[in-house]
Design an enzyme around this catalytic site. Structure first.
Site, short mmCIF file in Angstrom:
data_model
loop_
_atom_site.label_atom_id
_atom_site.label_comp_id
_atom_site.label_asym_id
_atom_site.label_seq_id
_atom_site.Cartn_x
_atom_site.Cartn_y
_atom_site.Cartn_z
N MET A 239 65.81 -50.46 -0.43
CA MET A 239 64.63 -49.94 -1.12
C MET A 239 64.13 -48.67 -0.42
O MET A 239 62.98 -48.58 0.02
CB MET A 239 63.54 -51.01 -1.14
CG MET A 239 63.94 -52.27 -1.85
SD MET A 239 64.18 -52.05 -3.64
CE MET A 239 65.97 -52.12 -3.78
N HIS A 240 65.00 -47.67 -0.33
CA HIS A 240 64.62 -46.42 0.35
C HIS A 240 63.25 -45.93 -0.13
O HIS A 240 62.34 -45.66 0.65
CB HIS A 240 65.64 -45.31 0.04
CG HIS A 240 67.05 -45.58 0.47
ND1 HIS A 240 67.47 -45.51 1.77
CD2 HIS A 240 68.14 -45.88 -0.27
CE1 HIS A 240 68.77 -45.75 1.83
NE2 HIS A 240 69.21 -45.99 0.62
#
Ligand code: RIB
Ligand code: CA
Length: 314
Positions: A239-240
């Protein structure tokens, strides 16, 4: 509670889409606009992904088009990161084509217009290459005084994911990142040091299977695509971009350090490298708060809660 005004500038892609959902259902903020940039996939996809997503979620938010290529960087016509995000950028998710129109203003102008409107309270969540932000800064010398904070996903104190020394968002447009980093705007960098540890797991998706809302369905679908992607040897469900949002509204899941940061815009092997002066060797004043540690379980729990908020229609 006064909701903090945000614009999300993104190259929607799979993790951008999840970050957008989290932002739209985050009680602390109000998303004033979503602006697109070339990045994960060409701009013709990133722009329509934003418009289709906002319409599918039933949100009345302006969606503006932005830069179709970087200022100077190694522009790649087709599928910059389609190996990770699929040819359209949203994996195998097919959203209905939006009936609404794009905003009349282009990204850089909408950012400036809304910054003036919010009288210095506007914050930017920048989760793709920084081209639009740089253009806005180059067009409007008073913009730095009108942006309260930039929260960006990009760079790394160590390593890279496009080259051994460069992270994708910065590598696509290093010159733009250099312009933004020297702007004097307060900013927080959420780089690979922490985002490579921000992986969602099957239990998270299982918890969201019961969230029967457009947001729940989108996130569950994208997570399943990411899990499958992982099984084929590609990137995990990292989940950058949602972690960059968390740095703004849920900072307790991160530990940050103020450092001087700049970008290498030359170099055969180091082009796009973020130089993070942790040892304070340059003598230059810190300009960025850099996220270096993450409490991953805490972050995952928060992200699941944001998606669950869609069932409460925050
Ligand atoms: O390197 C990760 C970043 O590149 C994320 O923002 C992802 O969406 C891609 O844009
Ligand atoms: Ca992105």
């Amino acid at each position: 509670m006064t909701k903090r005004p945000f614009i999300i500038d993104c190259d929607t892609g799979t993790d951008d889409a999840i970050a957008i959902v989290a932002a739209l259902y985050c009680p602390e903020i109000r998303v004033k606009a979503i602006t697109s940039v070339n990045g994960n996939v060409p701009h013709k996809y990133t722009s329509w992904n934003n418009l289709n997503l906002v319409e599918y979620l039933g949100k009345d938010i302006p969606v503006a088009k932005g830069a179709v290529k970087p200022i100077i960087g190694p522009f790649v016509e087709e599928g910059n990161a389609s190996g990770v995000h699929g040819s359209t950028g949203l994996g195998d998710l097919e959203l209905p084509v939006a009936k609404r129109e794009f905003a009349k203003r282009i990204a850089s102008e909408l950012i400036y217009e809304m910054a003036v409107e919010e009288k210095g309270e506007l914050e930017l969540l920048v989760i793709g290459p920084m081209t639009n932000i740089a253009i806005a800064l180059l067009q409007h010398e008073d913009l730095p005084g009108l942006i309260k904070h930039i929260w960006f996903m990009g760079g790394a104190a160590r390593g890279g994911n496009v080259t051994p020394t460069a992270e994708f968002n910065i590598w696509v447009d290093p010159e733009a990142a250099h312009v933004v980093l020297r702007s004097g705007i307060p900013m927080t960098m959420v780089g690979l040091d922490v985002t490579e540890k921000a992986a969602m797991i099957e239990e998270d998706a299982a918890e969201l299977h019961n969230v029967d809302t457009p947001a729940g369905r989108v996130v569950t679908h994208l997570l399943e695509f990411m899990f499958h992607r992982r099984k084929t040897g590609s990137e995990a469900a990292l989940m950058h971009d949602a972690l960059a949002l968390a740095s703004a509204v849920f900072p307790q899941c991160l530990k940050c350090e103020d450092c001087f940061v700049d970008v290498e815009c030359r170099g055969t092997y180091s082009y796009g490298h973020t130089f993070v002066d942790r040892r304070k060797q340059t003598g230059k004043a810190p300009n960025v708060s850099v996220a270096l540690e993450i409490d991953t379980p805490m972050f995952r729990k928060w992200l699941v809660e944001m998606v669950k908020n869609s069932a409460k229609e925050v």
